[in-house]
Design a protein around this motif. Structure first.
Motif, PDB file in Angstrom:
ATOM      1  N   LEU A  33      96.444  86.620   5.069  1.00  0.00           N
ATOM      2  CA  LEU A  33      96.489  85.182   5.317  1.00  0.00           C
ATOM      3  C   LEU A  33      97.033  84.887   6.717  1.00  0.00           C
ATOM      4  O   LEU A  33      96.507  84.036   7.431  1.00  0.00           O
ATOM      5  CB  LEU A  33      97.337  84.483   4.272  1.00  0.00           C
ATOM      6  N   CYS A  34      98.081  85.613   7.105  1.00  0.00           N
ATOM      7  CA  CYS A  34      98.631  85.394   8.450  1.00  0.00           C
ATOM      8  C   CYS A  34      97.564  85.669   9.505  1.00  0.00           C
ATOM      9  O   CYS A  34      97.399  84.904  10.461  1.00  0.00           O
ATOM     10  CB  CYS A  34      99.839  86.304   8.684  1.00  0.00           C
ATOM     11  N   SER A  35      96.843  86.761   9.339  1.00  0.00           N
ATOM     12  CA  SER A  35      95.830  87.109  10.325  1.00  0.00           C
ATOM     13  C   SER A  35      94.706  86.083  10.332  1.00  0.00           C
ATOM     14  O   SER A  35      94.248  85.651  11.392  1.00  0.00           O
ATOM     15  CB  SER A  35      95.244  88.489  10.016  1.00  0.00           C
ATOM     16  N   ALA A  36      94.287  85.672   9.135  1.00  0.00           N
ATOM     17  CA  ALA A  36      93.186  84.720   9.053  1.00  0.00           C
ATOM     18  C   ALA A  36      93.563  83.408   9.732  1.00  0.00           C
ATOM     19  O   ALA A  36      92.794  82.852  10.531  1.00  0.00           O
ATOM     20  CB  ALA A  36      92.822  84.470   7.594  1.00  0.00           C
ATOM     21  N   PHE A  37      94.769  82.927   9.450  1.00  0.00           N
ATOM     22  CA  PHE A  37      95.186  81.654  10.025  1.00  0.00           C
ATOM     23  C   PHE A  37      95.317  81.765  11.550  1.00  0.00           C
ATOM     24  O   PHE A  37      94.906  80.877  12.293  1.00  0.00           O
ATOM     25  CB  PHE A  37      96.516  81.211   9.410  1.00  0.00           C
ATOM     26  N   THR A  38      95.887  82.887  11.989  1.00  0.00           N
ATOM     27  CA  THR A  38      96.024  83.107  13.426  1.00  0.00           C
ATOM     28  C   THR A  38      94.659  83.134  14.106  1.00  0.00           C
ATOM     29  O   THR A  38      94.464  82.539  15.171  1.00  0.00           O
ATOM     30  CB  THR A  38      96.748  84.443  13.672  1.00  0.00           C
ATOM     31  N   LEU A  39      93.731  83.794  13.445  1.00  0.00           N
ATOM     32  CA  LEU A  39      92.368  83.863  13.970  1.00  0.00           C
ATOM     33  C   LEU A  39      91.784  82.455  14.097  1.00  0.00           C
ATOM     34  O   LEU A  39      91.144  82.116  15.087  1.00  0.00           O
ATOM     35  CB  LEU A  39      91.509  84.699  13.011  1.00  0.00           C
ATOM     36  N   LEU A  40      92.040  81.658  13.072  1.00  0.00           N
ATOM     37  CA  LEU A  40      91.526  80.290  13.049  1.00  0.00           C
ATOM     38  C   LEU A  40      92.087  79.486  14.234  1.00  0.00           C
ATOM     39  O   LEU A  40      91.358  78.766  14.917  1.00  0.00           O
ATOM     40  CB  LEU A  40      91.940  79.641  11.721  1.00  0.00           C
ATOM     41  N   VAL A  41      93.396  79.634  14.472  1.00  0.00           N
ATOM     42  CA  VAL A  41      94.020  78.918  15.589  1.00  0.00           C
ATOM     43  C   VAL A  41      93.366  79.349  16.901  1.00  0.00           C
ATOM     44  O   VAL A  41      93.002  78.508  17.739  1.00  0.00           O
ATOM     45  CB  VAL A  41      95.548  79.184  15.633  1.00  0.00           C
ATOM     46  N   PHE A  42      93.180  80.675  17.064  1.00  0.00           N
ATOM     47  CA  PHE A  42      92.539  81.158  18.283  1.00  0.00           C
ATOM     48  C   PHE A  42      91.115  80.649  18.402  1.00  0.00           C
ATOM     49  O   PHE A  42      90.674  80.230  19.468  1.00  0.00           O
ATOM     50  CB  PHE A  42      92.552  82.691  18.321  1.00  0.00           C
ATOM     51  N   LEU A  43      90.397  80.696  17.278  1.00  0.00           N
ATOM     52  CA  LEU A  43      89.012  80.241  17.269  1.00  0.00           C
ATOM     53  C   LEU A  43      88.936  78.777  17.703  1.00  0.00           C
ATOM     54  O   LEU A  43      88.151  78.409  18.576  1.00  0.00           O
ATOM     55  CB  LEU A  43      88.439  80.408  15.855  1.00  0.00           C
ATOM     56  N   PHE A  44      89.807  77.952  17.142  1.00  0.00           N
ATOM     57  CA  PHE A  44      89.753  76.518  17.417  1.00  0.00           C
ATOM     58  C   PHE A  44      90.095  76.216  18.881  1.00  0.00           C
ATOM     59  O   PHE A  44      89.359  75.534  19.577  1.00  0.00           O
ATOM     60  CB  PHE A  44      90.702  75.759  16.471  1.00  0.00           C
ATOM     61  N   VAL A  61     101.378  80.434  15.365  1.00  0.00           N
ATOM     62  CA  VAL A  61     101.429  79.455  14.288  1.00  0.00           C
ATOM     63  C   VAL A  61     102.126  78.167  14.734  1.00  0.00           C
ATOM     64  O   VAL A  61     101.848  77.096  14.219  1.00  0.00           O
ATOM     65  CB  VAL A  61     102.100  80.043  13.026  1.00  0.00           C
ATOM     66  N   THR A  62     103.007  78.254  15.714  1.00  0.00           N
ATOM     67  CA  THR A  62     103.681  77.031  16.147  1.00  0.00           C
ATOM     68  C   THR A  62     102.963  76.327  17.298  1.00  0.00           C
ATOM     69  O   THR A  62     103.315  75.217  17.652  1.00  0.00           O
ATOM     70  CB  THR A  62     105.134  77.316  16.573  1.00  0.00           C
ATOM     71  N   PHE A  63     101.953  77.002  17.846  1.00  0.00           N
ATOM     72  CA  PHE A  63     101.283  76.403  19.004  1.00  0.00           C
ATOM     73  C   PHE A  63     100.732  75.000  18.751  1.00  0.00           C
ATOM     74  O   PHE A  63     100.880  74.116  19.602  1.00  0.00           O
ATOM     75  CB  PHE A  63     100.160  77.330  19.509  1.00  0.00           C
ATOM     76  N   PRO A  64     100.079  74.753  17.600  1.00  0.00           N
ATOM     77  CA  PRO A  64      99.515  73.411  17.391  1.00  0.00           C
ATOM     78  C   PRO A  64     100.525  72.282  17.552  1.00  0.00           C
ATOM     79  O   PRO A  64     100.148  71.134  17.792  1.00  0.00           O
ATOM     80  CB  PRO A  64      98.994  73.476  15.955  1.00  0.00           C
ATOM     81  N   ILE A  65     101.816  72.578  17.420  1.00  0.00           N
ATOM     82  CA  ILE A  65     102.825  71.523  17.534  1.00  0.00           C
ATOM     83  C   ILE A  65     102.830  70.896  18.921  1.00  0.00           C
ATOM     84  O   ILE A  65     103.036  69.692  19.068  1.00  0.00           O
ATOM     85  CB  ILE A  65     104.230  72.092  17.199  1.00  0.00           C
ATOM     86  N   ILE A  66     102.605  71.700  19.951  1.00  0.00           N
ATOM     87  CA  ILE A  66     102.686  71.127  21.299  1.00  0.00           C
ATOM     88  C   ILE A  66     101.345  70.588  21.783  1.00  0.00           C
ATOM     89  O   ILE A  66     101.285  69.981  22.841  1.00  0.00           O
ATOM     90  CB  ILE A  66     103.234  72.142  22.329  1.00  0.00           C
ATOM     91  N   SER A  67     100.278  70.805  21.032  1.00  0.00           N
ATOM     92  CA  SER A  67      98.988  70.289  21.518  1.00  0.00           C
ATOM     93  C   SER A  67      98.741  68.914  20.915  1.00  0.00           C
ATOM     94  O   SER A  67      99.275  68.594  19.865  1.00  0.00           O
ATOM     95  CB  SER A  67      97.866  71.252  21.129  1.00  0.00           C
TER      96      SER A  67
END
Lengths: 365, 569
Positions: free
Chosen positions: B311-322, B115-121
């Motif tokens: 919700l946590c799983s769905a959002f995590t999946l979304l981050v991985f997907l993106f 969930v915090t990964f997008p911060i550094i990209s």
């Protein structure tokens, strides 16, 4: 020997403004002799630490003057003052070794490396930290850390050494040993020192003179004996040692002596309060250890024992006499008669150990 | 208000004391000069330009605010975007934070990292992924169309999706701090007194977390309306302030109109920032100490765990997907047309972008240590020194944090494309303007981490140094800096990551001679060269990760030395 080596004149420190204004230090006047150790003693919030920090230069006085050796240092920054401080939590630099901590001030000052090294080693020997030079402060015990802090300040040979409750982080036993050590060291080096503490026993052991403070104001300045035997007011008497106050009136006043009545008996007592007149309300200060107890005797004040506590080295009795209840400590219980709750006893007061104060109502707290 | 005579006396005394440390005095003056020139002056220039028509003071730009579509439409759009993103992002962040702090969610570290990964990209990488997935040639477009009919990813919907992924992490970080600072004993007590789980949540957890939620909402709102990269890529016909201001200036050369749009963007951002900093944070019931309270997690009912885990799983999946899509896309010959795996995107990206990469690395490497040192030094002055204007210094240095990049960028071209009394050299087109911009934009975070570190160090350690004869400079160098080294290095990491991934302000000051990776990626996207854009994004993320790893190693090594600070209470 200079009588006013360190001199505080009308020192005032005000924090905050308007409604929230606090006079942390209020018109403090003090002279410290060269080579003397003076303790600032008082409860927390009495202004003792603020006074010390003003001498060190970490706070600037709102008004008044600070002089060391006749030089006014009010606005000299701490790094240019001839003072060094031993901090309550030692404030050792965690990223430096013991040796680097101690030699820090000398290195800042500059000078040749050999002399810095020899002076550092000398001071480490003096405080008993030989061969500890390469350790990190975290590897030392509390007592050793405290000595590093002391050595770090002493090595600078300040005109005035400031100590801010340096023993408060040590456990009780070590505190007792260390305070004597500090006293010996201070006398050996002959360094003028101002010592802040809230521990009255520490102050008694260490000090040439004690300054008792409360609410930013000085209550009394004197040798440990003067303060204990002739407290200036109720607060001082109460703060130093244990005490009974018995209300009375001055029966007669003659020179430095007054006559007071205590439980129906007259006593001639010396007084430092020359302004006490006949008929004035007064407080008689009765230290618990100055009273003797005997089995009931005619012609002596008599009371009833209401509580008995055995402490091994002493007995503590609570004795009700009329409307007052006194605490009385009898040292050496083995050599004295024991009394039990409900016993009728007589009290023997000694004129020499009584003291009178102008009347003050008890603190409402 | 007149000063009391005591106040005057104390000010005078302070001045005399500062005067005795001339170096400190000069440094303070110097920092004020820099803050004035590189923070306040550019913002002033933007405001000035917006009220200047033909060289005279004229409020016509503002008078036409409600008549001219080109003003109020982007304003309204930005507000709608900000409100929706902030709301969705805060909900996602809260559920995640709740899951991590209050439920026995498995793989907590993994969820936290994702969930915090997008911060550094770089922010717009998410937008790029959205196009690859859901754009006209998107790989999931046919599937999605089968469900919801014809749609376009370009517009409000796409923007909200993308910005939620990019900025929900911010909300998460704020809320995880707040939630872990709320003592679970309070919730236990409520339950003990007879409240059901949901009642506990409504009557204890939520009210205690409300200031944190407000804080998170406002921060995401700010990030969302100030975002430039994502709307630039994916906003389509949905005009927002940041992009419109950029287009007015670089496309139409209409400085007053661009500046006015920038001011329209500046006002809500500042309002939200000061609400957050001075009002919401003061309402807080909990002080975030970084020391987690031991949570007592008992068996939770399925109706709480179920939705939270989903919700946590769905959002995590979304981050991985993106992010997975960006990686996958970077190896495809032509996205949506030819799925053959190839390295050609990387070679093409290197050929075209070699200079950009070198420039980005060079400029970031120069800017980062200066940012870090300056940040730490300002933090030191603010926390430890008394001087007149200390509050002003804190305020100004935090300002660049609150001001949207677009506004800063426009301010820099307005302020430094000509000589001025403040700065006698034209900076536009040089490497310096980029470096200076990076320094002053990323400094606030350094100041914040420095401030936090300093507040944990007993001031008496520095006092001891002064007491032993060291002046302020020596104390800072020999005592303070070594002790706050871990904070200093994490400040460095942040500055470097931000410098490498910056776009919104930097896009205004890049030039033919000095250009940056992020600008190059945006260029690829603009030309619909999605595959090289993806390749370059991956490279950028890789560089950032390597830098993170390197600095982490340094911190660990130093950390071992300063772990001995147990005597610091």
């Amino acid at each position: 020997m200079k009588e006013d080596y360190l001199r505080l004149t009308n020192l005032v420190k005000i924090f905050g403004e308007g409604e929230g204004e606090v006079r942390a230090v209020d018109n403090v006047e003090l002279e410290v002799r060269e080579g003397e150790l003076v303790t600032l003693l008082g409860p927390s919030g009495c202004g003792k630490t603020t006074t010390l920090r003003m001498i060190a230069g970490f706070e600037f006085p709102s008004s008044g003057e600070i002089l060391i050796d006749d030089e006014k240092i009010n606005e000299v920054p701490p790094n240019r003052r001839p003072t060094t401080m031993v901090f309550q939590n030692y404030a050792l630099f965690p990223h430096m070794t013991v040796g680097q901590n101690i030699s820090y001030g000398l290195r800042i000052k500059g000078g040749n490396a050999a002399s810095i090294k020899s002076r550092t080693e000398e001071i480490m020997r003096l405080v008993g930290l030989q061969k500890m030079g390469d350790r990190s402060p975290a590897q030392l015990s509390g007592g050793q850390q405290q000595r590093v802090s002391l050595a770090r300040s002493l090595v600078m040979e300040p005109k005035v050494l400031l100590l801010d409750e340096p023993l408060s982080n040590l456990d009780a036993k070590l505190r007792v040993a260390t305070r004597l050590e500090i006293r010996r060291l201070q006398q050996r080096v002959g360094i003028t020192s101002v010592y802040v503490t809230h521990d009255q026993e520490e102050a008694m052991v260490l000090s040439d003179r004690i300054v008792i403070m409360r609410g930013g104001k000085i209550q009394q300045v004197g040798t440990p004996h003067e303060i204990y035997a002739h407290p200036a007011n109720r607060f001082v008497a109460d703060f130093i040692g244990r005490v009974n106050f018995v209300e009375s009136r001055i029966a007669k006043h003659s020179g430095s002596e007054v006559e007071v009545e205590l439980f129906g008996q007259g006593y001639r007592v010396s007084s430092i309060h020359g302004d006490l007149k006949e008929g004035d309300r007064t407080l008689v200060v009765v230290r618990p250890e100055t009273v003797e107890l005997t089995a009931k005797q005619a012609g002596r004040p008599t009371g009833t024992v209401t509580e008995v506590v055995y402490l091994g080295n002493e007995m503590t009795y609570r004795v009700r006499v009329g409307e007052d209840t006194l605490t009385i400590r009898i040292a050496d219980p083995l050599l004295n008669p024991w009394f039990a709750e409900g016993d009728e006893v007589s009290l023997i007061f000694k004129e020499k150990s009584l003291h009178v104060l102008p009347y003050e109502p008890p603190e409402a707290d | 208000m007149a000063f009391s005579s005591r106040k005057r006396h104390e000010i005078a005394a302070n001045l005399r004391v500062i005067w005795r440390e001339p170096l400190l005095f000069v440094t303070i003056i110097g920092i004020f000069y820099f803050l004035l020139t590189f923070v306040a002056f550019p913002i002033f220039q933007v405001i000035k330009t917006s009220v200047t028509v033909d060289g005279r003071l004229n409020f016509s730009n503002y008078a036409s605010l409600f008549r001219a579509t080109y003003y109020f439409e982007p304003f309204l759009n930005s507000m709608v975007l900000g409100v929706v993103t902030a709301t969705v992002g805060t909900i996602v962040g809260f559920v995640f934070a709740y899951g991590i702090t209050r439920t026995p969610l498995p793989f907590k570290r993994f969820f936290r990292l994702t969930v915090t990964f997008p911060i550094i990209s770089p922010p717009f990488v998410v937008a790029l992924a959205a196009i690859l997935l859901f754009g006209r040639a998107g790989s999931l477009t046919p599937i999605l169309q089968a469900f919801i009919g014809k749609y376009s990813i370009y517009g409000l919907g796409g923007l909200v999706l993308v910005e939620t992924i990019a900025y929900a992490p911010t909300a998460f970080l704020v809320l995880v701090g707040i939630l872990s600072a709320i003592d679970p004993a309070l919730e236990d007590a409520a339950m003990d007194l007879g409240a059901k789980r949901l009642q506990v949540f409504k009557s204890v957890t939520l009210p205690l977390a409300t200031p944190g939620i407000a804080s998170a909402w406002l921060l995401v709102f700010i990030q969302s309306i100030a975002d430039f990269g994502n709307p630039m890529v994916i906003s389509g016909d949905y005009r927002v302030l940041s992009v419109q201001a950029f287009l007015q200036i670089t496309g139409m050369y209409d400085l007053p109109r661009g500046a006015t749009l920038a001011v329209l963007l500046l006002i809500p951002t500042l309002v939200a920032f000061f609400l957050q900093k001075y009002w919401v944070s003061r309402k807080s019931y909990v002080t975030v100490t970084g020391k987690p309270t031991s949570a007592t997690i008992r068996n939770l009912e399925w109706y709480i765990k179920g939705p939270v885990y989903a919700l946590c799983s769905a959002f995590t999946l979304l981050v991985f997907l993106f992010y997975g899509t960006v990686i996958y896309g970077s190896f495809q010959r032509l996205w949506g047309v030819d799925a053959t795996l190839t390295l050609q995107n990387y070679t093409q990206m290197f050929e075209v972008g070699k200079d950009y990469i070198i420039d980005s690395l060079t400029l970031s490497t120069v800017a980062t240590p200066i940012t870090g040192l300056l940040g730490m030094f300002i933090a030191y002055l603010i926390i430890r020194k008394k001087f007149i204007g200390r509050g002003l210094m804190e305020f100004t240095s935090m300002l660049t944090f609150a001001v949207p990049g677009t506004v800063v960028g426009i301010g820099y071209i307005l302020a430094f494309n000509q000589r001025s009394a403040l700065f006698p050299v034209v900076l536009t087109g040089t490497a310096w303007i980029i470096i200076i911009l990076l320094i002053f934009r990323n400094m606030p975070v350094g100041i914040q981490s420095g401030t936090a570190a300093l507040q944990q160090i007993d001031p008496s350690i520095e006092e001891a140094s002064t007491d032993l004869g060291a002046n302020s400079g020596t104390t800072f160098r020999t005592i303070t800096l070594p002790m706050i080294a871990p904070a200093f290095f994490s400040g460095l990491v942040y500055s470097f990551v931000k410098a490498m991934t910056a776009i919104s302000a930097i896009i205004f000051v890049v030039s033919g001679r000095w250009n940056l990776i992020t600008v190059a990626i945006l260029g690829f996207v603009d030309n619909s060269q999605y595959a090289p854009a993806a390749a370059m994004s991956i490279l950028l993320i890789f560089i950032v990760l390597v830098a993170l790893g390197l600095i982490q190693m340094v911190v660990n090594r130093i950390g071992r030395g300063t772990r001995t600070t147990t005597i610091v209470r």
